[in-house]
Design a protein around this motif. Sequence first.
Motif, PDB file in Angstrom:
ATOM      1  N   THR A  51       0.870  -0.983   0.164  1.00  0.00           N
ATOM      2  CA  THR A  51       0.213   0.042   0.115  1.00  0.00           C
ATOM      3  C   THR A  51       1.041   1.261  -0.097  1.00  0.00           C
ATOM      4  O   THR A  51       0.500   2.226  -0.763  1.00  0.00           O
ATOM      5  CB  THR A  51      -0.970   0.088   1.049  1.00  0.00           C
ATOM      6  N   VAL A  52       1.836   1.219   0.941  1.00  0.00           N
ATOM      7  CA  VAL A  52       2.881   2.148   0.844  1.00  0.00           C
ATOM      8  C   VAL A  52       3.354   2.553  -0.519  1.00  0.00           C
ATOM      9  O   VAL A  52       3.512   3.692  -0.814  1.00  0.00           O
ATOM     10  CB  VAL A  52       3.768   2.254   1.967  1.00  0.00           C
ATOM     11  N   ARG A  53       3.942   1.526  -1.150  1.00  0.00           N
ATOM     12  CA  ARG A  53       4.624   1.609  -2.367  1.00  0.00           C
ATOM     13  C   ARG A  53       3.674   2.147  -3.375  1.00  0.00           C
ATOM     14  O   ARG A  53       4.012   2.910  -4.301  1.00  0.00           O
ATOM     15  CB  ARG A  53       5.155   0.267  -2.764  1.00  0.00           C
ATOM     16  N   ARG A  54       2.412   1.599  -3.390  1.00  0.00           N
ATOM     17  CA  ARG A  54       1.365   1.997  -4.485  1.00  0.00           C
ATOM     18  C   ARG A  54       1.021   3.751  -4.212  1.00  0.00           C
ATOM     19  O   ARG A  54       1.067   4.216  -5.237  1.00  0.00           O
ATOM     20  CB  ARG A  54       0.211   1.229  -4.249  1.00  0.00           C
ATOM     21  N   GLU A  55       0.828   3.971  -2.803  1.00  0.00           N
ATOM     22  CA  GLU A  55       0.481   5.425  -2.661  1.00  0.00           C
ATOM     23  C   GLU A  55       1.838   6.219  -3.184  1.00  0.00           C
ATOM     24  O   GLU A  55       1.613   7.445  -3.737  1.00  0.00           O
ATOM     25  CB  GLU A  55       0.074   5.697  -1.360  1.00  0.00           C
ATOM     26  N   GLU A  56       3.017   5.825  -2.851  1.00  0.00           N
ATOM     27  CA  GLU A  56       4.150   6.694  -3.114  1.00  0.00           C
ATOM     28  C   GLU A  56       4.320   6.633  -4.907  1.00  0.00           C
ATOM     29  O   GLU A  56       4.511   7.750  -5.361  1.00  0.00           O
ATOM     30  CB  GLU A  56       5.551   5.859  -2.684  1.00  0.00           C
ATOM     31  N   ARG A  57       4.066   5.649  -5.312  1.00  0.00           N
ATOM     32  CA  ARG A  57       3.953   5.550  -6.973  1.00  0.00           C
ATOM     33  C   ARG A  57       2.847   6.473  -7.358  1.00  0.00           C
ATOM     34  O   ARG A  57       3.278   7.248  -8.442  1.00  0.00           O
ATOM     35  CB  ARG A  57       3.586   4.234  -7.352  1.00  0.00           C
ATOM     36  N   ALA A  58       1.890   6.598  -6.777  1.00  0.00           N
ATOM     37  CA  ALA A  58       0.682   7.376  -7.281  1.00  0.00           C
ATOM     38  C   ALA A  58       1.093   9.094  -7.176  1.00  0.00           C
ATOM     39  O   ALA A  58       0.911   9.805  -8.003  1.00  0.00           O
ATOM     40  CB  ALA A  58      -0.526   7.149  -6.757  1.00  0.00           C
ATOM     41  N   ALA A  59       1.573   9.066  -6.063  1.00  0.00           N
ATOM     42  CA  ALA A  59       2.047  10.659  -5.698  1.00  0.00           C
ATOM     43  C   ALA A  59       3.247  11.054  -6.626  1.00  0.00           C
ATOM     44  O   ALA A  59       3.068  12.020  -7.016  1.00  0.00           O
ATOM     45  CB  ALA A  59       2.524  10.709  -4.072  1.00  0.00           C
TER      46      ALA A  59
END
Length: 70
Positions: A51-59
Amino acid sequence: MRIAKPLLLTTTPIGLIEGFYECYKLAGGLIFLMAAMVGVLVVAMATVVSTVRREERAARSMSATPANGK
Protein backbone atom coordinates in the motif's frame (compact mmCIF):
# COMPACT_ATOMS: atom_id res chain seq x y z
CA MET A 1 20.76 2.16 8.21
CA ARG A 2 23.79 0.64 6.51
CA ILE A 3 24.46 -1.55 9.54
CA ALA A 4 20.92 -1.98 10.87
CA LYS A 5 19.32 -3.32 7.70
CA PRO A 6 21.67 -6.30 7.16
CA LEU A 7 21.63 -6.99 10.89
CA LEU A 8 17.83 -7.14 10.95
CA LEU A 9 17.73 -9.25 7.78
CA THR A 10 19.96 -11.86 9.41
CA THR A 11 18.80 -11.86 13.03
CA THR A 12 15.06 -11.89 12.38
CA PRO A 13 14.95 -15.27 10.58
CA ILE A 14 17.36 -16.74 13.14
CA GLY A 15 15.10 -15.51 15.95
CA LEU A 16 12.01 -16.94 14.27
CA ILE A 17 13.65 -20.33 13.80
CA GLU A 18 14.81 -20.33 17.41
CA GLY A 19 11.31 -19.34 18.54
CA PHE A 20 9.71 -22.15 16.53
CA TYR A 21 12.18 -24.61 18.04
CA GLU A 22 11.43 -23.46 21.59
CA CYS A 23 7.70 -23.60 20.87
CA TYR A 24 8.08 -27.17 19.64
CA LYS A 25 10.03 -28.14 22.77
CA LEU A 26 7.55 -26.48 25.10
CA ALA A 27 4.18 -27.35 23.56
CA GLY A 28 4.72 -29.55 20.47
CA GLY A 29 1.40 -29.23 18.65
CA LEU A 30 1.01 -25.52 19.30
CA ILE A 31 3.75 -24.80 16.77
CA PHE A 32 1.03 -24.84 14.11
CA LEU A 33 -0.76 -22.05 15.95
CA MET A 34 2.45 -20.05 16.20
CA ALA A 35 3.21 -20.60 12.51
CA ALA A 36 -0.30 -19.41 11.62
CA MET A 37 0.16 -16.28 13.73
CA VAL A 38 3.50 -15.50 12.11
CA GLY A 39 1.91 -16.09 8.69
CA VAL A 40 -0.86 -13.59 9.45
CA LEU A 41 1.72 -11.01 10.56
CA VAL A 42 3.74 -11.56 7.37
CA VAL A 43 0.63 -11.03 5.23
CA ALA A 44 -0.26 -7.88 7.18
CA MET A 45 3.26 -6.50 6.77
CA ALA A 46 3.26 -7.27 3.04
CA THR A 47 -0.10 -5.50 2.67
CA VAL A 48 1.18 -2.38 4.41
CA VAL A 49 4.37 -2.33 2.33
CA SER A 50 2.47 -2.75 -0.94
CA THR A 51 0.00 0.00 0.00
CA VAL A 52 2.80 2.44 0.87
CA ARG A 53 4.63 1.66 -2.37
CA ARG A 54 1.44 2.06 -4.44
CA GLU A 55 0.59 5.40 -2.82
CA GLU A 56 4.15 6.63 -3.29
CA ARG A 57 4.05 5.63 -6.97
CA ALA A 58 0.72 7.45 -7.41
CA ALA A 59 2.06 10.58 -5.71
CA ARG A 60 5.14 10.55 -7.94
CA SER A 61 3.07 10.15 -11.10
CA MET A 62 0.78 13.01 -10.01
CA SER A 63 3.75 15.33 -9.46
CA ALA A 64 5.35 14.31 -12.76
CA THR A 65 2.30 15.13 -14.88
CA PRO A 66 1.22 18.79 -15.21
CA ALA A 67 -2.09 19.66 -13.59
CA ASN A 68 -3.34 21.93 -16.41
CA GLY A 69 -2.23 19.71 -19.24
CA LYS A 70 0.27 22.32 -20.50
